[in-house]
Scaffold this active site. Structure first.
Site, PDB file in Angstrom:
ATOM      1  N   ASN A   9      39.971  53.546  77.692  1.00 60.35           N
ATOM      2  CA  ASN A   9      40.353  53.653  79.104  1.00 60.35           C
ATOM      3  C   ASN A   9      40.306  55.127  79.486  1.00 60.35           C
ATOM      4  O   ASN A   9      41.155  55.912  79.069  1.00 60.35           O
ATOM      5  CB  ASN A   9      41.758  53.085  79.305  1.00 60.35           C
ATOM      6  CG  ASN A   9      42.246  53.239  80.738  1.00 60.35           C
ATOM      7  OD1 ASN A   9      41.471  53.511  81.646  1.00 60.35           O
ATOM      8  ND2 ASN A   9      43.541  53.055  80.939  1.00 60.35           N
ATOM      9  N   LYS A  11      40.779  56.469  82.350  1.00 64.18           N
ATOM     10  CA  LYS A  11      41.732  56.817  83.400  1.00 64.18           C
ATOM     11  C   LYS A  11      41.040  57.712  84.451  1.00 64.18           C
ATOM     12  O   LYS A  11      39.861  57.531  84.742  1.00 64.18           O
ATOM     13  CB  LYS A  11      42.988  57.438  82.802  1.00 64.18           C
ATOM     14  CG  LYS A  11      43.610  56.527  81.726  1.00 64.18           C
ATOM     15  CD  LYS A  11      44.938  56.976  81.242  1.00 64.18           C
ATOM     16  CE  LYS A  11      45.463  55.994  80.192  1.00 64.18           C
ATOM     17  NZ  LYS A  11      46.824  56.337  79.765  1.00 64.18           N
ATOM     18  N   HIS A  96      47.742  47.395  84.030  1.00 69.33           N
ATOM     19  CA  HIS A  96      48.026  48.559  83.192  1.00 69.33           C
ATOM     20  C   HIS A  96      49.356  49.183  83.595  1.00 69.33           C
ATOM     21  O   HIS A  96      49.737  49.166  84.764  1.00 69.33           O
ATOM     22  CB  HIS A  96      46.888  49.580  83.319  1.00 69.33           C
ATOM     23  CG  HIS A  96      46.964  50.682  82.322  1.00 69.33           C
ATOM     24  ND1 HIS A  96      47.780  51.780  82.494  1.00 69.33           N
ATOM     25  CD2 HIS A  96      46.342  50.848  81.129  1.00 69.33           C
ATOM     26  CE1 HIS A  96      47.655  52.588  81.445  1.00 69.33           C
ATOM     27  NE2 HIS A  96      46.782  52.040  80.610  1.00 69.33           N
ATOM     28  N   GLU A  98      50.320  52.088  84.123  1.00 70.06           N
ATOM     29  CA  GLU A  98      50.267  53.090  85.183  1.00 70.06           C
ATOM     30  C   GLU A  98      50.059  52.445  86.550  1.00 70.06           C
ATOM     31  O   GLU A  98      50.531  52.969  87.568  1.00 70.06           O
ATOM     32  CB  GLU A  98      49.171  54.110  84.867  1.00 70.06           C
ATOM     33  CG  GLU A  98      49.560  54.996  83.696  1.00 70.06           C
ATOM     34  CD  GLU A  98      48.385  55.565  82.930  1.00 70.06           C
ATOM     35  OE1 GLU A  98      48.643  56.202  81.902  1.00 70.06           O
ATOM     36  OE2 GLU A  98      47.217  55.357  83.345  1.00 70.06           O
ATOM     37  N   GLU A 168      51.127  47.419  75.582  1.00 63.67           N
ATOM     38  CA  GLU A 168      51.402  48.850  75.724  1.00 63.67           C
ATOM     39  C   GLU A 168      52.897  49.100  75.558  1.00 63.67           C
ATOM     40  O   GLU A 168      53.681  48.709  76.421  1.00 63.67           O
ATOM     41  CB  GLU A 168      51.017  49.336  77.121  1.00 63.67           C
ATOM     42  CG  GLU A 168      49.572  49.164  77.519  1.00 63.67           C
ATOM     43  CD  GLU A 168      49.369  49.681  78.937  1.00 63.67           C
ATOM     44  OE1 GLU A 168      48.934  50.832  79.060  1.00 63.67           O
ATOM     45  OE2 GLU A 168      49.681  48.966  79.905  1.00 63.67           O
ATOM     46  N   GLY A 174      54.058  59.240  75.702  1.00 65.25           N
ATOM     47  CA  GLY A 174      54.487  60.455  76.382  1.00 65.25           C
ATOM     48  C   GLY A 174      55.986  60.672  76.409  1.00 65.25           C
ATOM     49  O   GLY A 174      56.492  61.455  77.208  1.00 65.25           O
ATOM     50  N   SER A 214      48.971  54.859  71.979  1.00 67.79           N
ATOM     51  CA  SER A 214      48.563  56.144  71.401  1.00 67.79           C
ATOM     52  C   SER A 214      47.906  55.999  70.032  1.00 67.79           C
ATOM     53  O   SER A 214      48.331  56.614  69.045  1.00 67.79           O
ATOM     54  CB  SER A 214      49.770  57.091  71.312  1.00 67.79           C
ATOM     55  OG  SER A 214      50.300  57.343  72.588  1.00 67.79           O
TER      56      SER A 214
END
Length: 252
Positions: A9, A11, A96, A98, A168, A174, A214
């Site tokens: 991905n 992004k 997703h 985000e 996810e 992060g 990650s």
């Protein structure tokens, strides 16, 4: 056998020259190496047609990062399933983390998108996962169960077998927290058990579930060796061929 997949991905990264260069590098890598998994990319929507031109023989799957829940109409900035189907992309990411965080996307939105994607012959990659607060509160199993049921359980058994799920762990992206391969396997097995309870074990065993937490060259092999993890949805490491190729080779 479930399909094994390494999906990148991209992004909101790369200008058109850099994107083209990486696509060509990836094609060259694919054509000169033996790979034991499918390779997919989800570049910014501006580059989807370029990707299809480069991968004209479908050597690498091309996915949009999102698609509209509506078939057509006055929805400025959106991409419809019909538009994506018309340029022969492979499928679309849906839900997703985000998109959920910054655009208010819900599982009900995802349900409509998944159904539209399937109607157009696209592969929906449905993303789910819990936040740090939900994980710390011990709600992760219930959160993921609810996400899966709302977004997917209006599908038939034949339809859900065509869906790819990407788990996810939002809490491990992060935040400084890390998910162990065992924690990843635990939630993947949980997702598969939810599907099995609704559709039967045989159907559940055909659904590919990717890990989107990650994945990097140094941990990919251990993560992918877990019995219910069928590959990865890769973020930052997908932007460099050196890193992405090493993750692909974790299946060798």
């Amino acid at each position: 056998m479930r399909r094994k997949i390494v999906a990148g991905n991209w992004k909101m990264n790369k200008n058109v020259i850099d994107a083209q260069q990486l696509m060509i590098q990836l094609l060259s890598y694919k054509n000169t190496n033996t790979t034991n998994c499918e390779i997919w990319i989800a570049p910014p929507s501006l580059y989807l047609m370029m990707a299809k031109d480069i991968y004209e023989k479908d050597e690498i799957g091309v996915f949009s990062q999102d698609m509209s829940e509506y078939e057509s109409g006055a929805y400025t900035g959106e991409l419809s399933a019909d538009m994506l189907e018309s340029i022969d992309v492979t499928g679309s990411l849906i839900g997703h983390s985000e998109r959920r965080q910054y655009h208010g996307e819900t599982d009900s939105h995802c349900n409509r998108k998944v159904k539209l994607a399937l109607d157009k012959g696209l592969i929906p990659v449905y993303c789910n996962g819990e936040t740090l607060e939900q994980r710390k509160a011990g709600q992760h199993f219930e959160v993921v169960k609810n996400q899966t049921e709302v977004a997917l359980f209006t599908l038939s058994a034949e339809e859900i077998k065509k869906v790819v799920i990407a788990y996810e762990p939002v809490w491990a992206i992060g935040t400084g927290e890390t998910a162990s391969p065992e924690q990843a396997q635990e939630i993947h097995a949980h997702i598969r058990s939810i599907i099995a309870a609704k559709y039967g074990q045989e159907v559940a065993d055909e659904v590919s579930i990717l890990y989107g937490g990650s994945v990097k060259p140094d941990n990919a092999k251990e993560i992918f060796s877990q019995p219910d993890i069928d590959g990865g949805l890769i973020g930052g490491a997908a932007l460099k061929l050196e890193d992405f190729s090493k993750i692909i080779e974790a299946f060798n």
